[in-house]
Scaffold this active site. Structure first.
Site, PDB file in Angstrom:
ATOM      1  N   CYS B 502       0.815  -1.214   0.000  1.00  0.00           N
ATOM      2  CA  CYS B 502       0.000   0.000   0.000  1.00  0.00           C
ATOM      3  C   CYS B 502       0.843   1.255   0.000  1.00  0.00           C
ATOM      4  CB  CYS B 502      -1.009   0.003   1.132  1.00  0.00           C
ATOM      5  SG  CYS B 502      -0.512  -0.722   2.667  1.00  0.00           S
ATOM      6  N   GLU B 504       4.625   1.174   0.680  1.00  0.00           N
ATOM      7  CA  GLU B 504       6.036   0.901   0.904  1.00  0.00           C
ATOM      8  C   GLU B 504       6.856   1.355  -0.292  1.00  0.00           C
ATOM      9  OE1 GLU B 504       3.552  -1.074   1.536  1.00  0.00           O
ATOM     10  OE2 GLU B 504       3.899  -2.359   3.274  1.00  0.00           O
TER      11      GLU B 504
END
Lengths: 88, 897
Positions: B502, B504
């Protein structure tokens, strides 16, 4: 033995409770009312209907002797892509 | 001149046609393709389903190859599993392939974790042996929450409170699991973890949910796919390359006495998996051929014939059209996500990767813009169907059922210029027409990004699906250089970065694709997972244990060793908090290093080790650091702002104003300030309070806690604690090493863990009550505490350099009226721009009326397709748990942007 939609080659898997007929595009239940196959039924390739499937137990786990090494398998396992499938 | 006219004039000066932008209203967005509507209508009825074909074949071939070299044995098992699964092609589909034969299908990985199935074998078999149910029972559906199968019914057994498996497959699950009894990654990890100094402490930490994730649960993902090799060479070409490399390397150490000889085995394994991928694609061609042969409708027949042609081509050769290329990337994606339980296996910058194919097809009239958008809509549905089987705690508690296949857009190209392509406009357009949870979209915002593209993206964000989210390209690049510079990352590779999972920031690189008579440098992932390490530590819970001397009053157990220190200053509290955190990271990191080391030795990535540069060049798999960059393992935090606000209140009320003693504060916290806990009320939203007889006793201290300075108001008295925390954690995390021998760093996403970790945490000094959710993200204000507007939150959030950590997450909730019309789009973009220019890393929006969410909670049946932004992902409202629903409802809603 009454054949079910899910055992038909024209059955398209959707989820654990239903599928679809490739011919009619109708949604087909796996269980209960309406789950019996229609006259246009064509047997799907599964281990359970393969010549190499033997000795099924009460859970339909049996033996596959179609490969070089014998091993266990289960009747409802799809076999359309199996290189050694032979329809009974 | 009116404001609207002035704005239009300005847009024209910037080369943007304002008429086009003002035209974007909900009504004007074209409907999704008819085929997509049919597929989505079916999708909304689907149950998440587990079947055993893949595990059966994996297990069979693995066992039959006992004694072979592990990487070769695993490649054989995976190739057999992929190439034997039943193929499903639905009418209307134009892009095909699934994880399994079921559309929202998944399967367990007993070679990763088998203990649950073996421990429950008898109970599972009892369910399988239960007498046949009456017809009424057999068709009675009690599953709730969209596709989640939370309870068993009829002939369907619920697994992990999410998936249904048919009774007849339970004996297969039990039989396969038996083979892995005692030798799954989980059990081997547990065996060796017992040797770890402090093992009992680690057990305490996990049992108290102070930390809530074992790395083996999701050993891959939170990284970016790389599609270069198959796009360039095709499977047959890769097989040829493997043959060449086998000839060059087999029996040669090439000066490397440890890893040199392993190269030969690696190339044998890669050849096997390339053959397996090829066969899997061919199986789809064969099924499409059959379906075409029985089809009487001319449109469907043609569709099947086209699928057959595409799949037969990509089964062997490099793609020659956009459709073939897109389909091939899907095949690779499914191949990778089928090799381990995974979340966050991200697509990357595919609009730049596939631009050469799109460009050629459009130029030569092979396809049209509309056909491309339609394919991209189908692509959205395909990605939305990717499910992950893991435990209930991981699937529901951490992931909210999402698999985070993020698609990034924008950023810079290898030459440092805007990387935005025409195809990326179409990707956004497809996301506007076909509104699905995945792939979520992420904009890599850069000052060089074209204004028209940003406006297009803002128009999409306004629609309320939660995407695209906005990330700061320069901040991301800064993190890349800081974290991967020691491994040799240069500026060009830093420009290739994008989101894996999501939120990183993931290392990537550019590779030269030769196609259409030219070379295009395409970006793609260049490192292994960032999804393991010390994940997720509840920062407020650690503070609670500092105040209680390591004793957990909820569990009524000593969790951490007593520090026995008199906490006579805030500095003492902070020092003990750091000491506790060091102990936690130390022991959890060691155990997770063991888990991942055993994983890479027994279950190394195969498809992913073919695709990721520089594995193929080195002849080394991803687990053995074949990837170009390997410092990806991290520490993940949860509840940052809840923790910051608690420190702020302690400082104000106990140490600065000395209005209360620490003992008085602790007593009030232990008594939940005289309110019922959320365990008692069943409501997890921080704004819900039900008084007990003791409420009046704690009324004043509760009020003082609520009134203490809070983060998000541009108030240094509170914000200083965020600065202290971030500065402290920068050095602290880097003092620990991953199993790759690289330093850890901070990943600051809570995903959904702020629900369960809030659940286990008592009331805190900022007035948050026991069991309620923590603040979301890492720099979102605690709901209801941000009183000075959005720009004040931005001021608070940027008191430290966001480029020092992998990410920083901010969620904002806007009322739809706040961004109405073209001026609203501009306002939204201004908000984003203001934050990015201050150095903020990420901001995302829920643009939804809270009344709608409350109604959806009361009547979920009316809102099957409602989506919300939770953390770095969008999820169907009806498929997320109540604590997170409560938290999203309660987030501060801005009516004015």
């Amino acid at each position: 033995m009454i054949m079910k939609h899910i055992d038909c080659k024209n059955y398209i898997y959707l989820d654990c409770e239903k599928g679809m007929c490739a011919l009619s595009k109708a949604i087909l239940p796996i269980d209960g009312k309406g789950s019996d196959a229609c006259p246009r039924f064509v047997t799907a390739e599964k281990c359970g209907c393969c010549l190499h499937f033997t000795n099924p137990d009460s859970h339909n786990l049996g033996t596959c002797n179609g490969f070089e090494k014998e091993n266990w398998t289960y009747a409802s396992c799809g076999a359309a892509s199996c290189e050694h499938f032979k329809m009974k | 001149m009116t404001n609207e006219e002035k704005l239009n004039e300005l847009l024209k000066q910037r080369g943007i046609n304002p008429e086009q932008l003002t035209a974007i209203t909900m009504e004007d967005i074209l409907a999704q393709a008819e085929g997509c509507t049919h597929l989505m209508d079916i999708y909304y009825t689907l149950k998440n389903t587990v079947d055993m074909e893949y595990p059966y074949w994996y297990n069979r071939v693995w066992q039959e190859n006992d004694g072979d070299i592990t990487i070769v044995r695993r490649a054989k098992a995976m190739a057999a599993a992929l190439s034997h699964m039943t193929v499903t092609i639905q009418p209307y589909e134009k892009l095909v392939m699934n994880k399994t034969r079921n559309v929202r299908g998944a399967f367990p990985f007993p070679w990763v974790t088998a203990s649950f199935f073996n421990a429950q074998a008898e109970a599972l078999m009892s369910e399988a042996d239960a007498p046949a149910l009456s017809e009424a029972d057999a068709v009675s559906i009690v599953g709730e929450g969209g596709g989640n199968v939370t309870k068993s019914y009829g002939n369907i057994i619920s697994l992990a409170k999410k998936f249904g498996i048919r009774k007849e497959e339970i004996p297969v699950l039990v039989e396969v699991s038996k083979s892995w009894n005692g030798n799954s990654v989980e059990e081997l990890s547990n065996k060796y973890a017992r040797y770890t100094p402090g093992y009992q402490l680690e057990q305490n930490i996990m049992e108290s949910v102070l930390c809530m994730f074992d790395s083996y649960c999701i050993p891959q993902g939170r990284e970016v796919m790389n599609y270069y090799l198959p796009l360039q060479y095709g499977w047959d070409g890769i097989i040829d390359l493997c043959d060449q490399r086998i000839e060059e390397t087999m029996g040669e150490s090439d000066g490397d006495g440890i890893l040199g000889m392993g190269r030969g085995y690696y190339y044998v394994a890669m050849k096997i998996i390339a053959q397996g991928m090829s066969k899997w694609c061919q199986n789809y061609a064969d099924r499409a051929h059959y379906l075409a042969s029985i089809e009487t409708d001319a449109v469907f027949k043609k569709n099947y014939e086209e699928i057959e042609a595409v799949m037969a081509h990509i089964a062997h050769k490099a793609p020659q059209t956009f459709r073939q290329a897109l389909q091939l990337t899907l095949a690779c994606h499914y191949g990778v996500v089928n090799e381990d339980p995974q979340s966050g296996q991200s697509i990357g910058r595919i609009g730049q990767v596939l631009q050469p194919f799109y460009e050629k097809d459009i130029r030569e009239g092979i396809t049209t813009e509309e056909e491309v958008i339609e394919l991209l809509e189908f692509y959205r549905i395909k990605i939305t169907c990717i499910e992950c089987f893991a435990s209930a705690g991981v699937t529901g508690g951490v992931l909210s059922g999402n698999t985070f296949n993020n698609l990034s857009l924008g950023g810079l190209n290898r030459d440092g210029l805007s990387a935005v392509t025409p195809l990326e406009y179409h990707i956004i357009e497809a996301g506007m027409r076909c509104r699905t949870t995945q792939p979520t979209l992420s904009i890599l915002y850069d000052e060089k990004t074209p204004e028209s593209f940003l406006m297009k993206a803002a128009s999409c964000t306004k629609l309320g699906m939660g995407y695209p989210a906005w990330m700061n390209n320069q901040t991301g690049m800064n993190f890349m250089m800081m974290n991967y510079g020691p491994e040799g990352m240069n500026l060009q590779d830093a420009r290739a970065w994008c989101l894996g999972g999501c939120l990183e920031s993931s290392p990537c690189c550019f590779l030269p694709l030769e196609y259409d008579g030219k070379i295009t440098w395409i970006p793609g992932g260049a490192g292994p997972t960032a999804g393991s390490g010390v994940h997720f530590v509840g920062l407020p819970k650690v503070l609670e244990l500092v105040l209680t001397n390591g004793y957990d009053h909820r569990m009524k157990r000593q969790i951490l060793p007593a520090h026995n220190r008199k906490l006579d200053s805030l500095e003492a509290v902070q020092e003990e908090w750091v000491n506790y955190l060091k102990q936690i990271i130390d022991v959890v990191n060691k155990v997770n290093n063991l888990q991942m080391d055993i994983w890479r030795k027994h279950c190394m990535p195969i498809v992913n080790s073919l695709l990721k540069p520089d594995c193929f060049t080195k002849g080394r798999d991803l687990g053995m650091m074949g990837g170009r960059y390997n410092a990806t393992i991290n520490f993940e935090s949860c509840g940052t702002i809840t923790f910051v606000n608690a420190l702020s209140s302690l400082y104000k009320n106990v140490y600065k104003d000395k209005k209360y003693t620490l003992e008085q504060m602790l007593e009030a916290m232990l008594h939940n300030f005289g309110f019922k806990t959320s365990y008692e009320t069943g409501v997890f939203s921080p704004d819900f309070r039900e008084a007990t007889d003791e409420a009046s006793k704690y009324a004043q201290i509760f009020a003082d806690c609520l009134n203490a300075p809070k983060f998000g108001n541009a108030d240094w008295e509170a914000d200083q604690f965020l600065k202290w925390y971030e500065d402290t954690m920068f050095g602290l995390t880097r003092s620990f090493q991953s199993y790759y021998g690289k330093p850890l760093y901070m990943c600051q996403i809570s995903v959904s863990t702020h629900g369960p970790q809030g659940f286990v945490t008592l009331a805190d000094a900022a007035g948050r009550l026991a069991g309620t959710t923590y603040s979301d993200g890492s720099v979102s204000a605690a709901a209801g505490t941000d009183k000075n507007g959005i720009y004040a939150i931005f001021e608070s959030a940027t008191v430290y350099d966001h480029g020092t950590q992998q990410n920083a997450q901010m969620n904002l909730k806007l009322h739809p009226s706040a961004v109405n019309g073209v001026q609203g789009t501009r306002k939204l973009l201004d908000i984003v721009r203001a934050y990015m220019r201050k150095g903020g890393f990420h901001v995302q929006f829920n643009i939804v009326d809270s009344k709608t969410l409350r109604d959806a909670q009361a009547k979920p049946e009316n809102y099957r397709d409602l989506m919300v932004r939770v953390a770095g992902f969008t999820q169907y409202w009806c498929e997320i748990g109540k604590p997170i629903q409560d938290e999203v409802i309660y987030r501060t809603e801005y009516e004015n942007a």
